[in-house]
Design an enzyme around this catalytic site. Sequence first.
Site, short mmCIF file in Angstrom:
data_model
loop_
_atom_site.label_atom_id
_atom_site.label_comp_id
_atom_site.label_asym_id
_atom_site.label_seq_id
_atom_site.Cartn_x
_atom_site.Cartn_y
_atom_site.Cartn_z
N ARG A 50 0.84 -1.21 0.00
CA ARG A 50 0.00 0.00 0.00
C ARG A 50 0.87 1.25 0.00
O ARG A 50 0.56 2.24 -0.67
CB ARG A 50 -0.95 -0.01 1.19
N LYS A 149 -2.46 7.02 1.43
CA LYS A 149 -2.27 7.29 2.85
C LYS A 149 -1.19 8.37 2.93
O LYS A 149 0.00 8.09 3.11
CB LYS A 149 -1.87 6.00 3.57
N GLU A 182 -15.61 7.44 6.93
CA GLU A 182 -14.80 6.71 7.92
C GLU A 182 -14.65 7.60 9.15
O GLU A 182 -15.16 8.71 9.19
CB GLU A 182 -13.43 6.37 7.33
N1 PMP Z 1 -8.78 5.47 7.92
C1 PMP Z 1 -7.81 6.36 8.21
C2 PMP Z 1 -8.02 7.79 7.87
C3 PMP Z 1 -6.63 5.93 8.83
O1 PMP Z 1 -5.67 6.81 9.12
C4 PMP Z 1 -6.49 4.57 9.16
C5 PMP Z 1 -5.26 4.10 9.89
N2 PMP Z 1 -4.23 3.81 9.03
C6 PMP Z 1 -7.51 3.67 8.82
C7 PMP Z 1 -8.65 4.17 8.20
C8 PMP Z 1 -7.39 2.20 9.10
O2 PMP Z 1 -6.49 1.60 8.20
P1 PMP Z 1 -5.57 0.38 8.59
O3 PMP Z 1 -6.47 -0.73 9.02
O4 PMP Z 1 -4.82 0.05 7.35
O5 PMP Z 1 -4.68 0.82 9.68
#
Ligand code: PMP
Length: 289
Positions: A50, A149, A182
């Site tokens: 990712r 990200k 989210e």
């Molecule tokens: N949404 C956001 C905005 C985040 O920063 C994160 C944390 N990385 C997540 C969702 C969850 O993603 P992950 O399960 O890959 O940590």
Amino acid sequence: MKIWLDGELVDESAAKISVFDHGLLYGDGVFEGIRFYNRRVFRLEEHIKRLFESARAIVLELPWTPEEVCKFVVETVAANGLDDGYIRLVVTRGSGGLGLNPYLCKRASMFIIAGTISLYPQEHYENGLSVITCATRRPAPAALMPQVKSLNYLNNIMAKVEAIQADALEAVMLNEQGYVAECTGDNIFILRDGVLYTPLVSDGALDGVTRRVILELADQLGVPTVEKSLTRYDLYICDEFFLTGTAAEVIPVVAYDRRVIGTGKPGEITKRFIAAFKELAGSTGTPID
Ligand code: PMP
């Protein structure tokens, strides 16, 4: 603490980044948060994949291969002697001029921190969390691609400020159309009549690694899953509600916009997901040594 910085493990006090770094000047960079359990890094290759995809999408070239980056992560954890913890891996555009132009930055910089994190107080893992809807919206995918990200978290920070000011620990962020996207650092899941629902990535959710794990576990647990656009209504009337993220892990939600969710206690299916997640995370992953 030893920090990995551009090819070297250095003491925390020597881990310095230039004030001309575009990660600092403009939030120009990408990152990952990764957990390790029992000296095994959970879903390491998936996180690094990712990271490279995020970098590719913003035309940021890394001078290392994904395999090398995985090795650096393991080395950093090993150098800090922790059995369980949280890794923060950041890639910045590097040093450049005071203008925006990323092409004037000569070389990306990367640093890796292996430490610990605690996103919410432990009691909420047992009793559930109260969350609210905030006014701050997720940027439209055409403004900031939700899959990337990036270091651009001001939007999420403003949402977090709203949550804290409303005496909540977390905020549900809607997109420009009013659909649920989210939380500030977590993906959202709800259960309704035995079906697990989660918002679409195209509605402004990060394609979370923990989100993917939950969708896989749902298959194993025989829980049908649907990824679709959700509204606040869907969240208000759901039977169970939980959040997922690398830092957050899996945490139940028992109140939303001051409405009680389900019985007001963490749901039974949610508890099965929490147990299945713990079991998987504690027994799989890339070994540290
Ligand atoms: N949404 C956001 C905005 C985040 O920063 C994160 C944390 N990385 C997540 C969702 C969850 O993603 P992950 O399960 O890959 O940590």
